[in-house]
Design a protein around this motif. Sequence first.
Motif, PDB file in Angstrom:
ATOM      1  N   THR A  61       0.874  -1.179   0.000  1.00  0.00           N
ATOM      2  CA  THR A  61       0.000   0.000   0.000  1.00  0.00           C
ATOM      3  C   THR A  61       0.909   1.227   0.000  1.00  0.00           C
ATOM      4  O   THR A  61       2.073   1.152   0.381  1.00  0.00           O
ATOM      5  CB  THR A  61      -0.927   0.072   1.235  1.00  0.00           C
ATOM      6  N   LYS A 114     -11.376  13.100   0.676  1.00  0.00           N
ATOM      7  CA  LYS A 114     -10.781  11.777   0.484  1.00  0.00           C
ATOM      8  C   LYS A 114      -9.506  11.915  -0.343  1.00  0.00           C
ATOM      9  O   LYS A 114      -9.498  12.561  -1.387  1.00  0.00           O
ATOM     10  CB  LYS A 114     -11.779  10.866  -0.242  1.00  0.00           C
ATOM     11  N   GLN A 116      -6.261  10.033  -2.362  1.00  0.00           N
ATOM     12  CA  GLN A 116      -5.816   8.807  -3.021  1.00  0.00           C
ATOM     13  C   GLN A 116      -4.502   9.081  -3.745  1.00  0.00           C
ATOM     14  O   GLN A 116      -4.372  10.062  -4.460  1.00  0.00           O
ATOM     15  CB  GLN A 116      -6.864   8.326  -4.038  1.00  0.00           C
ATOM     16  N   MET A 174      -4.810  -3.388  -3.020  1.00  0.00           N
ATOM     17  CA  MET A 174      -5.158  -2.185  -3.774  1.00  0.00           C
ATOM     18  C   MET A 174      -5.978  -2.456  -5.028  1.00  0.00           C
ATOM     19  O   MET A 174      -6.382  -1.520  -5.701  1.00  0.00           O
ATOM     20  CB  MET A 174      -3.874  -1.440  -4.165  1.00  0.00           C
ATOM     21  N   ASP A 176      -8.947  -3.076  -5.751  1.00  0.00           N
ATOM     22  CA  ASP A 176     -10.278  -2.481  -5.864  1.00  0.00           C
ATOM     23  C   ASP A 176     -10.241  -0.961  -5.992  1.00  0.00           C
ATOM     24  O   ASP A 176     -11.265  -0.329  -6.192  1.00  0.00           O
ATOM     25  CB  ASP A 176     -11.130  -2.857  -4.650  1.00  0.00           C
ATOM     26  N   GLU A 177      -9.047  -0.357  -5.883  1.00  0.00           N
ATOM     27  CA  GLU A 177      -8.932   1.103  -5.915  1.00  0.00           C
ATOM     28  C   GLU A 177      -8.758   1.669  -7.313  1.00  0.00           C
ATOM     29  O   GLU A 177      -8.734   2.883  -7.486  1.00  0.00           O
ATOM     30  CB  GLU A 177      -7.759   1.541  -5.034  1.00  0.00           C
ATOM     31  N   TYR A 178      -8.600   0.836  -8.325  1.00  0.00           N
ATOM     32  CA  TYR A 178      -8.378   1.310  -9.679  1.00  0.00           C
ATOM     33  C   TYR A 178      -8.820   0.249 -10.679  1.00  0.00           C
ATOM     34  O   TYR A 178      -8.999  -0.909 -10.340  1.00  0.00           O
ATOM     35  CB  TYR A 178      -6.896   1.633  -9.904  1.00  0.00           C
TER      36      TYR A 178
END
Length: 185
Positions: A61, A114, A116, A174, A176-178
């Motif tokens: 991460t 938020k 990122q 990670m 699910d983040e992109y």
Amino acid sequence: MILIIGLFTSFITVVLFLILCARIIISFIKKKPFPKKLGMATLAGGVLIFSIYLYESYFFTFSEIDRAFVQPGPGPVTSPTEEYTANAYYEPYGGAAGGVNVWVEITDNHEKNKVQTIYYSDAKSDFSMKWMDENTLYIQNNEPDYPNSNRSIELEIGKEIYHENGLACKSLLMKDEYETCFQNE
């Protein structure tokens, strides 16, 4: 911290392996039994090193970025609709003979600020950011005198990220983040 533990464990395991090899040769020459305890200790060290490698490769991460000596980079750069703000940060590494990494964080101003991280790379001398439209950020990271050093990319916010050596692309934490992850090839 995990890196230091991994290096220390690797060193101890290599030493144990060398001792094990010597003891195996001696046991064959002198017809003595196999050194089981030493063999088990070496095997345990190898398993621990492999486990640390798996952890570092697949559980990455961006929280592992060393923020102790962070220096602000260009920015903030606000998107045309003011929904997002891009900030770049520099992370020096390796002391006097080291280098500098750069990462870009996007703050969603409408979603409780938020944050990122969408970009992480070795910093080059020509670094800048500009918004192409409300959801697309162009990051220029180039060393003009070295044609193979170009790390510039256009990223769609919320869908694409870039990590120079691909750790974010392999990370199970990670995924699910992109939708798309780019890395230097």
